[in-house]
Design an enzyme around this catalytic site. Structure first.
Site, PDB file in Angstrom:
ATOM      1  N   HIS A  70     -52.409  -4.503   5.461  1.00  8.16           N
ATOM      2  CA  HIS A  70     -53.288  -3.715   6.324  1.00  8.16           C
ATOM      3  C   HIS A  70     -52.861  -2.243   6.313  1.00  8.16           C
ATOM      4  O   HIS A  70     -52.008  -1.838   7.108  1.00  8.16           O
ATOM      5  CB  HIS A  70     -53.234  -4.248   7.758  1.00  8.16           C
ATOM      6  CG  HIS A  70     -53.645  -5.688   7.885  1.00  8.16           C
ATOM      7  ND1 HIS A  70     -52.824  -6.726   7.506  1.00  8.16           N
ATOM      8  CD2 HIS A  70     -54.798  -6.256   8.348  1.00  8.16           C
ATOM      9  CE1 HIS A  70     -53.435  -7.876   7.735  1.00  8.16           C
ATOM     10  NE2 HIS A  70     -54.631  -7.620   8.235  1.00  8.16           N
ATOM     11  N   HIS A  77     -58.941  -1.631   6.837  1.00  8.60           N
ATOM     12  CA  HIS A  77     -58.191  -2.411   7.825  1.00  8.60           C
ATOM     13  C   HIS A  77     -57.267  -3.429   7.172  1.00  8.60           C
ATOM     14  O   HIS A  77     -56.061  -3.423   7.429  1.00  8.60           O
ATOM     15  CB  HIS A  77     -59.133  -3.146   8.779  1.00  8.60           C
ATOM     16  CG  HIS A  77     -58.427  -4.148   9.649  1.00  8.60           C
ATOM     17  ND1 HIS A  77     -57.701  -3.776  10.761  1.00  8.60           N
ATOM     18  CD2 HIS A  77     -58.282  -5.494   9.550  1.00  8.60           C
ATOM     19  CE1 HIS A  77     -57.159  -4.858  11.311  1.00  8.60           C
ATOM     20  NE2 HIS A  77     -57.502  -5.914  10.584  1.00  8.60           N
ATOM     21  N   HIS A 106     -45.705 -31.584  38.012  1.00  9.36           N
ATOM     22  CA  HIS A 106     -46.950 -32.358  38.076  1.00  9.36           C
ATOM     23  C   HIS A 106     -47.295 -32.851  36.668  1.00  9.36           C
ATOM     24  O   HIS A 106     -48.304 -32.485  36.085  1.00  9.36           O
ATOM     25  CB  HIS A 106     -48.073 -31.528  38.697  1.00  9.36           C
ATOM     26  CG  HIS A 106     -47.815 -31.123  40.127  1.00  9.36           C
ATOM     27  ND1 HIS A 106     -46.731 -30.346  40.478  1.00  9.36           N
ATOM     28  CD2 HIS A 106     -48.485 -31.391  41.270  1.00  9.36           C
ATOM     29  CE1 HIS A 106     -46.734 -30.150  41.792  1.00  9.36           C
ATOM     30  NE2 HIS A 106     -47.792 -30.786  42.304  1.00  9.36           N
ATOM     31  N   ASP A 130     -55.563 -34.629  42.552  1.00 15.71           N
ATOM     32  CA  ASP A 130     -56.116 -33.432  41.909  1.00 15.71           C
ATOM     33  C   ASP A 130     -56.910 -33.766  40.655  1.00 15.71           C
ATOM     34  O   ASP A 130     -57.664 -32.930  40.154  1.00 15.71           O
ATOM     35  CB  ASP A 130     -55.012 -32.425  41.588  1.00 15.71           C
ATOM     36  CG  ASP A 130     -54.650 -31.564  42.796  1.00 15.71           C
ATOM     37  OD1 ASP A 130     -55.403 -31.589  43.785  1.00 15.71           O
ATOM     38  OD2 ASP A 130     -53.613 -30.879  42.746  1.00 15.71           O
ATOM     39  N   ARG A 165     -44.273 -35.048  40.388  1.00 17.25           N
ATOM     40  CA  ARG A 165     -44.623 -34.732  41.773  1.00 17.25           C
ATOM     41  C   ARG A 165     -44.097 -35.821  42.702  1.00 17.25           C
ATOM     42  O   ARG A 165     -43.683 -35.550  43.836  1.00 17.25           O
ATOM     43  CB  ARG A 165     -46.140 -34.620  41.919  1.00 17.25           C
ATOM     44  CG  ARG A 165     -46.573 -34.259  43.331  1.00 17.25           C
ATOM     45  CD  ARG A 165     -48.065 -34.412  43.525  1.00 17.25           C
ATOM     46  NE  ARG A 165     -48.486 -33.984  44.849  1.00 17.25           N
ATOM     47  CZ  ARG A 165     -49.620 -34.350  45.431  1.00 17.25           C
ATOM     48  NH1 ARG A 165     -50.459 -35.151  44.799  1.00 17.25           N
ATOM     49  NH2 ARG A 165     -49.920 -33.919  46.634  1.00 17.25           N
TER      50      ARG A 165
END
Length: 656
Positions: free
Chosen positions: A28, A259, A456, A464, A515
């Site tokens: 580049h 580029h 968790h 949940d 948990r």
């Protein structure tokens, strides 16, 4: 020095970039050629860096967030005189075995502060570096810590979502030693930036509490004035440097054609003529080298003065211990006493709570630990007694409120770790590892021992529901090289996991924590068995009929199943396997002893992927085959058949 000197210094960058990329037939050139003036002024007039001591603790940090423009960095490091960046490395750009990889790789060569290439992460990582500088300054004062973090970023870096998380956090924390130089060339791969963005970046940064400026990126005095103003401002700074991509290539500059492809021999010849650079490929005049080497000499002088201040400081031993790892030395004895107490007390707690209990010991023993959480402190249990919040008014704190920014938390922790002197850990829910994963991957790739506290960890989180239940996440993390994923079964394994994480020098750790409360299953702490990755928790009297292998919360289910099988006259050994990566590192004889030759049943409240090589041809898996559901944890385990009875039935079938 005249501007003519600086122009020649910049043109040396351009020439080396276009020649190396042409020889490699890959790379580049646009960004190195466009930002050469900005980079030259930055290094020539401001940066303190010493190539002869690349790890000098108080050096300025330079991060090339737009990592595709790597030849800018390699050319600068060559011109400065880094010992490992001779012209042979420039000639072998992007070739196997060369230090000059397509994108800058931390550890491949001196002077590369962080791996970049995934756009935006350099900005995110630099926030951690700048934060670490202020935190170390608060601890050791201006005499030992007083430096800047400079970043070159591109349009892509600022489009990436992590840029929002990063600039918000940096502005909130008032990181005035962070200066981002934006290559505002208005070009992306697909063409002009106006096809994909209309954002007023200066307004965005200003809204986040940054000092902003816009300059002509080819006007050296404007560049110098903007950097000086940024250094004087107490806020982090964004300088929009309006540049021409591929500057100097007369037929291609200002277009996306420069580029990501070599310019071609004809265009390079035309560029040499336009720039007034009449030297052959890979040749730089001695006068230009001399100007660049003067920067290195200035840095060496500053470093020598700093070393004298360090030698005279009453805090020298403490400072050095924070950097060389010996600040951890007191942990082993403290942890041994703590684990002995655990065996005596046999507490039943969630491993997220067990993590906090272990952290109380870690943070009391290791003075340079830095904790944090992505707005889940009370759930992750990452803050221990006596920790104080880091803020713009209290850089002496040791706990970072990263906010709901998991990606930036991980990137910032990489920056803190790379900076040196501090040891970061941070928490979130395990399912949100996917938000942080690109930066976690760089932790592994760069060999940065960041610790990720992921709570968790399964359907055990319950109500949940499936959005928060990481059934596939553990398998995905286990697939990543140089990442140790630990799912401890109880308080003892959790303490052992923290011992390993803090002792690690080159491997990041992920702690997958429950948990729900889990019983203590260990009664012997004479050896860190988690370090083995897997071990026989309960052996049979005589030859095994079956081996039950489990991790985390399911280890207690395996023990219960073994009791039920024993009542039927079936001899079941129980193996706890908290870390498969560490188990795979053990010798074959040990692995065979642990796994045995009897049929195996693996129990884990996650998907089966990654377990087949342990299950073998005659085995079974008890776990998840799809997403979870919303319900109390006990109901979910029953509903999905992850029970001791299910393990018993699986063992019976294997023995028929």
């Amino acid at each position: 020095m005249t501007q003519a000197n600086e122009k020649m210094m910049a043109n040396a960058i351009r020439a080396l970039a276009m020649d190396a990329i042409q020889k490699a037939n890959s790379g580049h050139p646009g960004m190195p050629m466009g930002m050469a003036d900005v980079a030259t002024v930055l290094f020539n007039r401001f940066i303190n860096i010493d190539p002869s001591a690349p790890k000098w603790a108080d050096r300025d940090r330079f991060v090339l967030s737009a990592g595709h423009g790597s030849m800018l960095l390699y050319a600068i490091n060559h011109l400065l005189g880094y010992g490992d960046m001779g012209m042979d490395q420039i000639r072998n750009f992007r070739q196997l075995g060369a230090r000059t990889a397509g994108h800058p790789e931390y550890g491949h060569a001196d002077g590369i502060e962080t791996t970049t290439g995934p756009l935006g992460q350099g900005v995110g990582t630099s926030v951690g570096m700048a934060l670490a500088e202020r935190m170390m300054n608060a601890r050791f004062g201006d005499d030992l810590v007083d430096h800047y973090t400079y970043v070159i970023a591109g349009d892509g870096c600022l489009m990436e979502g992590i840029s929002h998380e990063a600039i918000d956090l940096a502005g909130h924390l008032g990181l005035g030693r962070l200066i981002v130089l934006w290559d505002d060339n208005k070009i992306t791969i697909d063409g002009s930036t106006d096809i994909s963005t209309s954002t007023d970046q200066l307004a965005r940064f200003e809204a986040a509490g940054w000092h902003v400026a816009r300059i002509d990126g080819h006007d050296n005095e404007a560049i110098a004035g903007a950097i000086a103003a940024a250094r004087a401002d107490g806020r982090p700074s964004l300088i929009a440097c309006e540049t021409i991509i591929g500057f100097g290539a007369p037929n291609k500059q200002g277009t996306s054609a420069t580029h990501g492809a070599p310019l071609g021999d004809d265009e390079i010849a035309a560029a040499r003529k336009q720039l007034g650079w009449d030297h052959p490929p890979f040749e730089v005049p001695e006068a230009v080298y001399a100007d660049w080497h003067a920067i290195a000499a200035r840095g060496a002088e500053a470093r020598t003065a700093w070393e004298a201040r360090l030698a005279a400081s009453p805090r020298a031993a403490e400072f050095n211990a924070a950097h060389d790892g010996t600040a951890r030395n007191a942990l082993a004895e403290a942890m041994a006493a703590y684990k002995a107490q655990l065996v005596a007390d046999q507490p039943k707690v969630a491993t997220r709570k067990a993590s906090q209990m272990a952290l109380e010991v870690v943070n009391a023993s290791v003075p340079n630990m830095v904790g944090g959480s992505a707005d889940l402190t009370g759930s992750n249990n990452t803050k221990t007694g006596g920790m104080t919040i880091v803020s713009r008014d209290n850089y002496a704190g040791d706990y970072v409120e990263y906010g709901i920014r998991e990606f930036e938390m991980a990137a910032a922790m990489n920056g803190i770790s790379l900076h040196g002197g501090l040891r970061p850990y941070g928490g979130t829910f395990l399912v949100f590892a996917d938000y942080a994963r690109p930066a976690m991957r760089l932790s592994a790739l760069m060999e940065q021992p960041v610790t990720y506290v992921m709570t968790h960890d399964s359907i055990g989180l319950g109500e949940d529901g499936p959005t928060h239940q990481p059934v596939e996440t553990i398998a995905g993390l286990r697939a990543m090289p140089n990442l140790n994923v630990v799912r401890p079964a109880d308080v003892v394994e959790t303490a052992e996991a923290w011992e390993l994480a803090v002792a690690s020098d080159k491997t990041p750790y992920v702690l997958c924590l429950s948990r729900q409360g889990l019983p203590c299953v260990r009664d012997d702490v004479s050896e860190n068995m988690t370090a083995k990755g897997a071990y026989v928790l309960r052996e049979t009297d005589g030859a095994r009929d079956v081996t039950l292998i489990a991790t985390g919360s399911e280890v207690s289910l395996a023990l219960e199943a073994a009791d039920k099988l024993a009542a039927e006259g079936i001899k079941a050994a129980v193996v706890s396997a908290p870390c498969l990566e560490l188990f795979d590192q053990q010798d074959a004889a040990y692995r065979e002893t642990v796994l045995g030759t009897a049929p195996r049943v693996v129990i884990e409240a996650a998907i089966q992927m990654g377990w087949d090589r342990y299950i073998g041809q005659n085995g079974a898996f008890i776990g998840m085959s799809g997403f979870g559901a919303s319900a109390p944890a006990s109901d979910l385990y029953e509903h999905f058949g992850i029970t001791a009875l299910a393990a018993v039935e699986a063992a019976r079938k294997l023995l028929k």
